[in-house]
Write a protein that holds these residues in place. Structure first.
Motif, PDB file in Angstrom:
ATOM      1  N   ASP A  53       0.822  -1.220   0.000  1.00  0.00           N
ATOM      2  CA  ASP A  53       0.000   0.000   0.000  1.00  0.00           C
ATOM      3  C   ASP A  53       0.850   1.261   0.000  1.00  0.00           C
ATOM      4  OD1 ASP A  53      -2.278  -1.461  -0.075  1.00  0.00           O
ATOM      5  OD2 ASP A  53      -2.723  -1.303   2.071  1.00  0.00           O
ATOM      6  N   TRP A  54       1.979   1.253   0.779  1.00  0.00           N
ATOM      7  CA  TRP A  54       2.792   2.477   0.838  1.00  0.00           C
ATOM      8  C   TRP A  54       3.373   2.835  -0.536  1.00  0.00           C
ATOM      9  CZ3 TRP A  54       8.004   2.620  -0.293  1.00  0.00           C
ATOM     10  CH2 TRP A  54       8.674   1.389  -0.384  1.00  0.00           C
ATOM     11  N   ASN A  57       0.529   4.235  -2.769  1.00  0.00           N
ATOM     12  CA  ASN A  57       0.186   5.619  -2.423  1.00  0.00           C
ATOM     13  C   ASN A  57       1.205   6.605  -2.983  1.00  0.00           C
ATOM     14  OD1 ASN A  57      -2.309   5.538  -0.861  1.00  0.00           O
ATOM     15  ND2 ASN A  57      -1.153   4.327   0.627  1.00  0.00           N
ATOM     16  N   TYR A  97       1.619  10.027   3.080  1.00  0.00           N
ATOM     17  CA  TYR A  97       0.954   8.870   3.702  1.00  0.00           C
ATOM     18  C   TYR A  97       1.718   7.583   3.385  1.00  0.00           C
ATOM     19  CZ  TYR A  97      -2.721   5.561   4.973  1.00  0.00           C
ATOM     20  OH  TYR A  97      -3.424   4.520   5.534  1.00  0.00           O
ATOM     21  N   GLU A 101       3.547   5.141   6.142  1.00  0.00           N
ATOM     22  CA  GLU A 101       3.306   3.703   6.269  1.00  0.00           C
ATOM     23  C   GLU A 101       4.610   2.914   6.223  1.00  0.00           C
ATOM     24  OE1 GLU A 101       0.412   2.818   3.203  1.00  0.00           O
ATOM     25  OE2 GLU A 101      -1.076   2.452   4.768  1.00  0.00           O
ATOM     26  N   PRO A 105       4.469   2.080  10.402  1.00  0.00           N
ATOM     27  CA  PRO A 105       3.162   1.536  10.013  1.00  0.00           C
ATOM     28  C   PRO A 105       2.176   1.380  11.156  1.00  0.00           C
ATOM     29  CG  PRO A 105       4.840  -0.183   9.990  1.00  0.00           C
ATOM     30  CD  PRO A 105       5.577   1.089  10.232  1.00  0.00           C
ATOM     31  N   HIS A 110      -1.904   7.780  11.584  1.00  0.00           N
ATOM     32  CA  HIS A 110      -2.196   7.512  10.166  1.00  0.00           C
ATOM     33  C   HIS A 110      -3.638   7.860   9.823  1.00  0.00           C
ATOM     34  CE1 HIS A 110       1.319   4.415   9.562  1.00  0.00           C
ATOM     35  NE2 HIS A 110       1.726   5.604   9.981  1.00  0.00           N
ATOM     36  N   GLN A 114      -5.291   9.973   6.701  1.00  0.00           N
ATOM     37  CA  GLN A 114      -6.382   9.491   5.841  1.00  0.00           C
ATOM     38  C   GLN A 114      -7.508  10.523   5.753  1.00  0.00           C
ATOM     39  OE1 GLN A 114      -7.472   5.736   7.590  1.00  0.00           O
ATOM     40  NE2 GLN A 114      -5.717   4.628   6.668  1.00  0.00           N
TER      41      GLN A 114
END
Length: 434
Positions: A53-54, A57, A97, A101, A105, A110, A114
């Motif tokens: 995911d990091w 993003n 973001y 992460e 994490p 976080h 978001q």
């Protein structure tokens, strides 16, 4: 959170494509914008499950910021730059973001990032609504400007057409004016015909009479030569010389009348020359009077002339000034004839012509004791086509042309002194020849 920056990028491309539809560069960019949009969709599905995911993003943020940078540097997209800047916070937050992460994490903050990403995404929609409103206003203004430009172009074309029509009308009027002047000259020449015939007849009679007398003297001369009487021969020769001198004088007189008639009838070349105003005034006075007498034998008038002697010559176009004098004389004789018809035999018609020099200007006065000019029409008599005469007896151009000749053509002026029922006096002022 990968979906938000990619969705914003996709929607930005769609917005740009829609905005370019009405421009000349739409065909240039439509294929590229469409292809890029579907590549972004493909990136989303391809990386969603393959990468962490990091990373997703960071990639999404970079893609969005890359589009903003491209829009900033591409000239065709300059109208979308303000809207493109609203995507910078979302792209930057997406990268932050992703880095957060990677580094930490497990941190609870976080969630705040978001929320910030969601807020940045909503901010883009708010800016999109504002931008659409501004675009509509710009399109409305552009439409009005286009409409105004079309109206201005139509009006300009109409004004150009009217200008061309007016120019054609002016050219036609100039041609018509010249034709009217020539027609007026021919009309006045017709008025003069009888007077000219009368004036020519006098010198011709003298020429004929003295020629006959000279022939008789020649017969007597032959007889005296035969007799050898030298004294008588000398006397007869002297008589013959005198007769020939008189024949020459009256021949020149007839010649000058014919030349004056030709000058009056031909179009003026506008060339000024030294002119004897006394001779010109007297010549046209007799011609006008005899012309009227030829049409009406019962008409008689006293003509009083007071010409100042040794007047300097003026610089003038003789046939033009003569036409003015003829017109004034004709009007004067008409006025006294009308008054004579009203008052009967006890009225004594008189026309007086006077010339004088005052300073460096010559004055010519034409005065009659006729019907005069009503005060109500005095200011109109110099206007074209205005006449106080019955229909068919005047064109209304005589005084108008006279005014143009004296004032515009010779730098002089015409003054009017009149009293209804008593008299009218026209005074012409002309500068002396320099």
């Amino acid at each position: 959170m990968q979906i938000f920056p990619l969705l914003a990028a996709f929607l930005f491309l769609r917005h740009v494509k829609r905005g370019l539809k009405t421009t000349d560069v739409f065909l240039k960019w439509t294929a590229l914008l469409t292809t890029t949009g579907w590549i972004i969709v493909a990136v989303f599905f391809a990386t969603k499950n393959l990468l962490d995911d990091w990373i997703n993003n960071i990639i999404s943020g970079l893609i969005l910021l890359g589009l903003v940078w491209y829009a900033q540097n591409e000239e065709d997209f300059k109208s979308f730059r303000a809207f493109a800047y609203s995507h910078v916070p979302l792209g930057a937050l997406s990268i932050i973001y992703g880095l957060a992460e990677l580094i930490a994490p497990d941190y609870s903050w976080h969630k705040y990032l978001q929320l910030a990403i969601l807020g940045a995404f909503c901010w883009i929609f708010g800016r999109a609504a504002t931008f659409r409103k501004q675009q509509k206003e710009v399109e409305a203004v552009t439409g009005k400007n286009t409409q105004l430009e079309m109206l201005v172009a139509e009006r300009t074309a109409e004004l150009t057409r009217q200008k061309n029509e007016l120019q054609q009308t002016v050219d036609t009027l100039k041609t018509t004016q010249q034709q009217l002047i020539q027609a007026e000259k021919l009309a006045s020449l017709g008025e003069l015909t009888a007077g000219i015939a009368h004036e020519i007849q006098n010198p011709l009679n003298f020429v004929n009479n003295f020629s006959e007398v000279t022939i008789e003297l020649m017969d007597e001369l032959e007889e005296e030569i035969t007799k050898g009487d030298s004294e008588e021969i000398t006397a007869i020769v002297s008589d013959i010389k005198q007769n020939l001198g008189k024949i020459t004088h009256h021949g020149h007189r007839a010649d000058s009348i014919v030349k004056g008639m030709l000058q009056h009838s031909r179009a003026s070349n506008g060339q000024k020359e030294p002119t004897d105003i006394n001779a010109l005034a007297d010549e046209y006075l007799r011609l006008a009077y005899h012309g009227l007498r030829a049409k009406d034998k019962s008409f008689n008038a006293e003509m009083i002339t007071q010409y100042q002697e040794a007047l300097p010559k003026i610089s003038a176009v003789p046939q033009d000034v003569g036409r003015v004098l003829l017109n004034l004389y004709t009007n004067a004789f008409y006025a006294i004839k009308q008054k004579a018809a009203q008052q009967g035999p006890n009225f004594k018609p008189t026309v007086q012509v006077t010339t004088s020099l005052i300073g460096n200007r010559i004055y010519v006065s034409v005065k009659d004791n006729g019907t005069g000019i009503p005060e109500a029409v005095k200011g109109k008599i110099m206007q074209p086509f205005f006449t106080t005469k019955p229909t068919g007896e005047g064109t209304g151009l005589g005084l108008s042309l006279s005014y143009d000749i004296i004032v515009k053509g010779h730098g002089g002026k015409i003054d009017i002194d009149t009293q209804e029922g008593e008299y009218t006096e026209f005074i012409i002022t002309l500068p002396v020849q320099a």
